[in-house]
Design a protein around this motif. Structure first.
Motif, PDB file in Angstrom:
ATOM      1  N   ASP A 158      -2.163  -5.706  -4.284  1.00 45.76           N
ATOM      2  CA  ASP A 158      -1.993  -4.267  -4.455  1.00 45.76           C
ATOM      3  C   ASP A 158      -3.191  -3.580  -3.813  1.00 45.76           C
ATOM      4  O   ASP A 158      -4.323  -3.718  -4.285  1.00 45.76           O
ATOM      5  N   LEU A 159      -2.956  -2.844  -2.735  1.00 47.77           N
ATOM      6  CA  LEU A 159      -4.028  -2.297  -1.910  1.00 47.77           C
ATOM      7  C   LEU A 159      -4.305  -0.830  -2.218  1.00 47.77           C
ATOM      8  O   LEU A 159      -3.385  -0.063  -2.503  1.00 47.77           O
ATOM      9  N   ASP A 194      -7.801  -2.701  -5.907  1.00 43.16           N
ATOM     10  CA  ASP A 194      -8.229  -1.315  -6.091  1.00 43.16           C
ATOM     11  C   ASP A 194      -8.993  -1.177  -7.406  1.00 43.16           C
ATOM     12  O   ASP A 194      -8.396  -1.063  -8.478  1.00 43.16           O
ATOM     13  N   ARG A 222      -5.596   3.064  -1.008  1.00 42.18           N
ATOM     14  CA  ARG A 222      -5.374   3.878   0.195  1.00 42.18           C
ATOM     15  C   ARG A 222      -6.706   4.298   0.815  1.00 42.18           C
ATOM     16  O   ARG A 222      -6.981   5.471   1.004  1.00 42.18           O
ATOM     17  N   ILE A 232       0.841  -1.187   0.000  1.00 41.93           N
ATOM     18  CA  ILE A 232       0.000   0.000   0.000  1.00 41.93           C
ATOM     19  C   ILE A 232       0.875   1.235   0.000  1.00 41.93           C
ATOM     20  O   ILE A 232       1.948   1.261   0.620  1.00 41.93           O
TER      21      ILE A 232
END
Length: 374
Positions: free
Chosen positions: A258-259, A178, A261, A146
């Motif tokens: 894949d994060l 995301d 925010r 992140i």
């Protein structure tokens, strides 16, 4: 005999020190019953778990599979017919009478590990059958990445970690969590590769077949990719996220996520399945301030949160100072890699001798040792 904790639909557990199923045999469960209604239910549950069982009305003849079947489901009607069978693990006595006081006596007589009543125990039984079909091993080491602020390079690092893991021979899956990020498959050049994307799994619930799910995803650079498509936005609810991530983790290896925010219900579901998260932070004061807010939010869910620092450094800062200011363990300094912004570039981490690939290889070596892996 005590009721199994956390399994209210399973009447209880009886444990015996008996031989395990023979290794190397096909993972086909065995059903023993003459009750037509119960047999229909058990066949339906086996089908839901992707299993093709052997069916017997009584104890099979010697060599007929009783000792070697990885799981034996004995209908309560057949308990008397298998009473003299060899004691072994993996026997489940299945009934439908919730008020039968003698079920425990029959369970002891046949050496059952579990007593299960339908329909309450259906999901537990589907999971158990699926474990037989797919095998049960160490779940995938799951790492989330992140950004401490926008443009920190989290997606680049996530891709590089996945590419490096696959190059090292690990079964690897890269997950894009995301939906507003444009699709991580673009970074890998896989946006036109055939395979399912997140919207295809929006209605998923319960336990998914991990092998079939993985084979349905796009494959490139020896790894599988679960990304978003370029169509209209489709909400994937938390139960679907939970089911998909549980399935992709079940086959071992590594999973890189894949994060975004932000923290909503769907992202919170992802965070609960991470073994650790890496917060990518550029070494500048505003980025550190923003990263502090992200760390406070993510840290409420993820126990193991580390910081990876990107240069160039503002005056008075280095990687250790950034980690100290954030109060997080240091995962290392993410090196710059020339050429990543060029047209027709190769995916991040694909240059095996490049600085980014070397960083990722060192990260996996340390993290896998910490996790007890190879």
């Amino acid at each position: 005999m005590n009721a199994a904790e956390g399994e209210p639909h399973v009447a209880g557990t009886v444990t015996y020190e008996s031989p395990s199923a023979a290794p190397g045999r096909p993972g086909r469960p065995m059903i023993v019953t003459e009750d037509a209604a119960l047999l229909d239910d058990l066949l339906r549950l086996c089908a839901a778990a992707g299993a093709k069982p052997e069916v017997h009305h009584g104890l099979p003849e010697r060599g007929g599979g009783w000792e070697s079947a990885p799981l034996v489901l004995v209908g309560d009607d057949a308990a008397c017919r298998v009473r003299g069978a060899t004691r072994r693990r993996g026997v489940v006595l299945v009934g439908q009478d919730q008020d039968d006081p003698d079920v425990w006596k029959r369970a002891v007589q046949i050496g059952a590990d579990h007593v299960l009543m339908l329909p309450d125990g259906e999901q537990w039984l589907v999971d158990r059958i699926a474990d037989v079909v797919e095998g049960v091993g160490r779940p995938a080491l799951t790492v989330g990445v992140i950004g401490g602020r926008g443009g920190a390079g989290a997606s680049t690092l996530a891709c590089a970690l996945a590419v490096t893991s696959a190059r090292e021979g690990l079964r690897t899956l890269l997950v894009d969590a995301d939906p507003l990020g444009g699709g991580i498959d673009v970074l890998l050049g896989a946006e036109t590769t055939e395979g399912l994307r997140w919207p295809a799994f929006a209605a998923s619930r319960g336990r998914l077949g991990s092998g079939a799910l993985e084979e349905s995803l796009p494959e490139l650079h020896s790894l599988r990719i679960l990304s978003w498509d370029r169509g209209d936005s489709v909400a994937v609810p938390p139960p679907a996220v939970r089911a998909v991530l549980a399935a992709v983790r079940r086959r071992g290896g590594t999973v890189v996520v894949d994060l975004p925010r932000r923290l909503d219900d769907e992202v919170a579901e992802v965070l609960t399945q991470l073994d650790l998260a890496v917060l990518v932070v550029p070494a500048e004061i505003r980025a550190i301030a923003a990263a502090g807010r992200v760390a406070a939010t993510v840290g409420m869910v993820v126990r193991d949160l580390r910081v990876a620092v990107r240069g160039p450094y503002a005056p008075g800062l280095d990687d250790r100072e950034v980690a100290r200011l954030l109060g997080l363990p240091l995962a290392g300094e993410v090196p710059a890699e020339p050429g990543l912004s060029r047209p027709n570039r190769k995916p991040p981490g694909s240059a095996a001798r490049g600085p980014l690939a070397r960083f990722c290889k060192g990260f996996w070596e340390r993290t896998l040792v910490e996790a007890g892996g190879a």
